[in-house]
Design a protein around this motif. Structure first.
Motif, PDB file in Angstrom:
ATOM      1  N   GLY A   9      23.190  49.570  44.719  1.00 17.86           N
ATOM      2  CA  GLY A   9      24.160  49.264  45.766  1.00 17.86           C
ATOM      3  C   GLY A   9      24.522  47.801  45.810  1.00 17.86           C
ATOM      4  O   GLY A   9      25.698  47.438  45.958  1.00 17.86           O
ATOM      5  N   THR A  10      23.522  46.935  45.689  1.00 14.98           N
ATOM      6  CA  THR A  10      23.772  45.507  45.715  1.00 14.98           C
ATOM      7  C   THR A  10      24.578  45.068  44.505  1.00 14.98           C
ATOM      8  O   THR A  10      25.483  44.233  44.608  1.00 14.98           O
ATOM      9  CB  THR A  10      22.444  44.731  45.765  1.00 14.98           C
ATOM     10  N   ALA A  11      24.263  45.631  43.341  1.00 19.05           N
ATOM     11  CA  ALA A  11      25.006  45.289  42.130  1.00 19.05           C
ATOM     12  C   ALA A  11      26.470  45.694  42.252  1.00 19.05           C
ATOM     13  O   ALA A  11      27.377  44.952  41.858  1.00 19.05           O
ATOM     14  CB  ALA A  11      24.369  45.955  40.916  1.00 19.05           C
ATOM     15  N   ALA A  12      26.718  46.885  42.808  1.00 21.22           N
ATOM     16  CA  ALA A  12      28.096  47.344  42.986  1.00 21.22           C
ATOM     17  C   ALA A  12      28.837  46.447  43.974  1.00 21.22           C
ATOM     18  O   ALA A  12      30.015  46.107  43.766  1.00 21.22           O
ATOM     19  CB  ALA A  12      28.114  48.786  43.458  1.00 21.22           C
ATOM     20  N   ALA A  13      28.158  46.050  45.047  1.00 21.72           N
ATOM     21  CA  ALA A  13      28.776  45.152  46.019  1.00 21.72           C
ATOM     22  C   ALA A  13      29.068  43.793  45.393  1.00 21.72           C
ATOM     23  O   ALA A  13      30.099  43.174  45.667  1.00 21.72           O
ATOM     24  CB  ALA A  13      27.869  44.996  47.243  1.00 21.72           C
ATOM     25  N   TYR A  14      28.160  43.340  44.533  1.00 19.16           N
ATOM     26  CA  TYR A  14      28.374  42.066  43.832  1.00 19.16           C
ATOM     27  C   TYR A  14      29.643  42.145  42.985  1.00 19.16           C
ATOM     28  O   TYR A  14      30.475  41.234  43.003  1.00 19.16           O
ATOM     29  CB  TYR A  14      27.164  41.760  42.953  1.00 19.16           C
ATOM     30  N   ARG A  15      29.786  43.214  42.230  1.00 20.23           N
ATOM     31  CA  ARG A  15      30.966  43.346  41.381  1.00 20.23           C
ATOM     32  C   ARG A  15      32.244  43.373  42.214  1.00 20.23           C
ATOM     33  O   ARG A  15      33.249  42.761  41.848  1.00 20.23           O
ATOM     34  CB  ARG A  15      30.882  44.611  40.532  1.00 20.23           C
ATOM     35  N   GLU A  16      32.203  44.034  43.357  1.00 18.74           N
ATOM     36  CA  GLU A  16      33.391  44.151  44.191  1.00 18.74           C
ATOM     37  C   GLU A  16      33.735  42.848  44.900  1.00 18.74           C
ATOM     38  O   GLU A  16      34.911  42.473  44.997  1.00 18.74           O
ATOM     39  CB  GLU A  16      33.180  45.252  45.237  1.00 18.74           C
ATOM     40  N   ALA A  17      32.704  42.144  45.390  1.00 14.13           N
ATOM     41  CA  ALA A  17      32.959  41.017  46.276  1.00 14.13           C
ATOM     42  C   ALA A  17      32.798  39.651  45.642  1.00 14.13           C
ATOM     43  O   ALA A  17      33.446  38.688  46.066  1.00 14.13           O
ATOM     44  CB  ALA A  17      32.026  41.114  47.491  1.00 14.13           C
ATOM     45  N   ARG A  18      31.956  39.525  44.624  1.00 15.79           N
ATOM     46  CA  ARG A  18      31.620  38.207  44.103  1.00 15.79           C
ATOM     47  C   ARG A  18      32.343  37.841  42.810  1.00 15.79           C
ATOM     48  O   ARG A  18      32.516  36.661  42.506  1.00 15.79           O
ATOM     49  CB  ARG A  18      30.106  38.110  43.879  1.00 15.79           C
ATOM     50  N   GLU A  19      32.724  38.840  42.014  1.00 18.76           N
ATOM     51  CA  GLU A  19      33.411  38.512  40.773  1.00 18.76           C
ATOM     52  C   GLU A  19      34.773  37.901  41.077  1.00 18.76           C
ATOM     53  O   GLU A  19      35.522  38.411  41.913  1.00 18.76           O
ATOM     54  CB  GLU A  19      33.579  39.760  39.904  1.00 18.76           C
ATOM     55  N   ILE A  20      35.086  36.800  40.393  1.00 20.38           N
ATOM     56  CA  ILE A  20      36.375  36.148  40.577  1.00 20.38           C
ATOM     57  C   ILE A  20      37.411  36.875  39.729  1.00 20.38           C
ATOM     58  O   ILE A  20      37.194  37.070  38.526  1.00 20.38           O
ATOM     59  CB  ILE A  20      36.305  34.664  40.155  1.00 20.38           C
ATOM     60  N   PRO A  21      38.547  37.292  40.307  1.00 14.03           N
ATOM     61  CA  PRO A  21      39.578  37.943  39.494  1.00 14.03           C
ATOM     62  C   PRO A  21      40.005  37.060  38.333  1.00 14.03           C
ATOM     63  O   PRO A  21      40.051  35.827  38.457  1.00 14.03           O
ATOM     64  CB  PRO A  21      40.724  38.157  40.485  1.00 14.03           C
ATOM     65  N   ARG A  22      40.287  37.676  37.209  1.00  9.26           N
ATOM     66  CA  ARG A  22      40.656  36.929  36.000  1.00  9.26           C
ATOM     67  C   ARG A  22      41.814  35.964  36.268  1.00  9.26           C
ATOM     68  O   ARG A  22      41.827  34.827  35.766  1.00  9.26           O
ATOM     69  CB  ARG A  22      41.021  37.919  34.893  1.00  9.26           C
ATOM     70  N   GLU A  23      42.779  36.406  37.099  1.00  6.95           N
ATOM     71  CA  GLU A  23      43.929  35.553  37.379  1.00  6.95           C
ATOM     72  C   GLU A  23      43.571  34.333  38.227  1.00  6.95           C
ATOM     73  O   GLU A  23      44.379  33.409  38.358  1.00  6.95           O
ATOM     74  CB  GLU A  23      45.030  36.359  38.066  1.00  6.95           C
ATOM     75  N   GLY A  24      42.370  34.319  38.782  1.00  3.25           N
ATOM     76  CA  GLY A  24      41.933  33.172  39.566  1.00  3.25           C
ATOM     77  C   GLY A  24      41.163  32.141  38.772  1.00  3.25           C
ATOM     78  O   GLY A  24      40.630  31.172  39.337  1.00  3.25           O
ATOM     79  N   LEU A  25      41.114  32.306  37.433  1.00  4.85           N
ATOM     80  CA  LEU A  25      40.269  31.450  36.595  1.00  4.85           C
ATOM     81  C   LEU A  25      41.015  30.634  35.529  1.00  4.85           C
ATOM     82  O   LEU A  25      40.408  30.252  34.532  1.00  4.85           O
ATOM     83  CB  LEU A  25      39.216  32.315  35.896  1.00  4.85           C
ATOM     84  N   PRO A  26      42.290  30.305  35.683  1.00  4.62           N
ATOM     85  CA  PRO A  26      42.971  29.575  34.600  1.00  4.62           C
ATOM     86  C   PRO A  26      42.356  28.211  34.310  1.00  4.62           C
ATOM     87  O   PRO A  26      42.313  27.781  33.152  1.00  4.62           O
ATOM     88  CB  PRO A  26      44.413  29.450  35.091  1.00  4.62           C
ATOM     89  N   ALA A  27      41.877  27.526  35.338  1.00  2.00           N
ATOM     90  CA  ALA A  27      41.268  26.216  35.113  1.00  2.00           C
ATOM     91  C   ALA A  27      39.982  26.337  34.308  1.00  2.00           C
ATOM     92  O   ALA A  27      39.671  25.475  33.475  1.00  2.00           O
ATOM     93  CB  ALA A  27      40.994  25.523  36.447  1.00  2.00           C
ATOM     94  N   TRP A  28      39.253  27.419  34.536  1.00  2.00           N
ATOM     95  CA  TRP A  28      38.013  27.635  33.791  1.00  2.00           C
ATOM     96  C   TRP A  28      38.298  27.991  32.337  1.00  2.00           C
ATOM     97  O   TRP A  28      37.630  27.483  31.427  1.00  2.00           O
ATOM     98  CB  TRP A  28      37.173  28.721  34.462  1.00  2.00           C
ATOM     99  N   ARG A  29      39.292  28.821  32.129  1.00  2.00           N
ATOM    100  CA  ARG A  29      39.659  29.164  30.749  1.00  2.00           C
ATOM    101  C   ARG A  29      40.052  27.910  29.977  1.00  2.00           C
ATOM    102  O   ARG A  29      39.604  27.705  28.832  1.00  2.00           O
ATOM    103  CB  ARG A  29      40.809  30.169  30.750  1.00  2.00           C
ATOM    104  N   GLN A  30      40.853  27.046  30.595  1.00  2.00           N
ATOM    105  CA  GLN A  30      41.295  25.838  29.913  1.00  2.00           C
ATOM    106  C   GLN A  30      40.131  24.895  29.643  1.00  2.00           C
ATOM    107  O   GLN A  30      39.999  24.332  28.543  1.00  2.00           O
ATOM    108  CB  GLN A  30      42.357  25.130  30.752  1.00  2.00           C
ATOM    109  N   ALA A  31      39.265  24.710  30.633  1.00  2.00           N
ATOM    110  CA  ALA A  31      38.135  23.795  30.462  1.00  2.00           C
ATOM    111  C   ALA A  31      37.172  24.289  29.392  1.00  2.00           C
ATOM    112  O   ALA A  31      36.671  23.500  28.576  1.00  2.00           O
ATOM    113  CB  ALA A  31      37.410  23.617  31.795  1.00  2.00           C
ATOM    114  N   ILE A  32      36.905  25.585  29.365  1.00  2.00           N
ATOM    115  CA  ILE A  32      36.013  26.146  28.349  1.00  2.00           C
ATOM    116  C   ILE A  32      36.616  25.959  26.962  1.00  2.00           C
ATOM    117  O   ILE A  32      35.915  25.598  26.003  1.00  2.00           O
ATOM    118  CB  ILE A  32      35.726  27.626  28.645  1.00  2.00           C
TER     119      ILE A  32
END
Length: 246
Positions: A9-32
């Motif tokens: 249950g906690t793992a499923a909640a983590y995936r739903e609530a804590r994972e950052i949507p891919r579209e919210g990570l452009p700065a991370w993609r560029q920095a990496i």
């Protein structure tokens, strides 16, 4: 490195609530891209892979093969099946990989879970090819004031205060021959608006929020809802650090 008590249950909640949507990570993609120089055919070691959000992102962004190492069974079971992502049980202090088998290592929100930073550093030195980077995405004491949780739930700063500092991580990794080559604060958008962020929030998915008493959590929710009402178009943007060692 512990599994942090994640059940299904906690793992499923983590995936739903804590994972950052891919579209919210452009700065991370560029920095990496700038810091790691990844290319198709390379192998990335994702240590503490969680439910696999970054494991699949690394392949989609850079065409690399990913070995996702995760100690929690419930988290491993939620990593999407993907031909370029190999999931293995393991921990940072005892990596289930061959010597000099990876071109980069990714530790996303992991270092504060490690029991022995120096042992993890030695294992990463063994697992990585010469010159390969360790990419650490984490909150660090004294540098987390732009974290959304700390903004609305200020008591969570006490948890971050107990995390390893940038200097402590750098010193531990220096014992295995690593040196710090970059430290970058980067934005990430958790949701399009603060109201969306509030709707996605799951207390059970976040160790910092679980540590709060009910009154502190209620006060934080009230702050969040008030801010969402006052600024309905404000995106839910948080900041974390990317620490790079080679």
């Amino acid at each position: 490195m512990t599994s942090s008590g994640y059940d299904a249950g906690t793992a499923a909640a983590y995936r739903e609530a804590r994972e950052i949507p891919r579209e919210g990570l452009p700065a991370w993609r560029q920095a990496i891209a700038e810091e790691a120089g990844l290319a198709p055919g390379m192998t990335v070691l994702d240590v503490g892979a969680g439910t696999g959000a970054f494991a699949t992102a690394f392949h989609d962004w850079f065409g690399v093969r990913v070995v996702a190492v995760e100690p929690a069974v419930a988290m491993r079971e939620l990593i999407p099946a993907h031909p370029a992502v190999e999931v293995r049980e393991g921990r940072a202090e005892a990596l289930p990989v061959a010597d000099a088998s990876a071109d980069a290592a990714w530790l996303g929100s992991v270092v504060h879970h490690l029991d022995d930073l120096a042992a993890a550093a030695r294992e990463l030195r063994r697992a990585l090819r010469p010159g390969a980077p360790v990419l650490i995405r984490n909150s660090f004491p004294g540098r987390s004031e732009r974290d959304l949780r700390i903004r609305f739930f200020p008591e969570t700063a006490e948890s971050v205060a107990g995390y390893p500092t940038v200097d402590e991580v750098t010193t531990a990794f220096a014992t295995a021959g690593f040196r710090r080559t970059a430290l970058r604060a980067l934005p990430q958008q958790s949701a399009p608006t603060l109201a969306d962020f509030a709707r996605r929030l799951r207390r059970e998915a976040d160790t910092k929020l679980r540590a709060l008493d009910d009154a502190a959590y209620a006060r934080g929710l009230a702050r969040l809802h008030a801010a969402a009402s006052a600024s309905p178009e404000e995106p839910a943007t948080s900041w974390m650090d990317l620490l790079v060692l080679r």
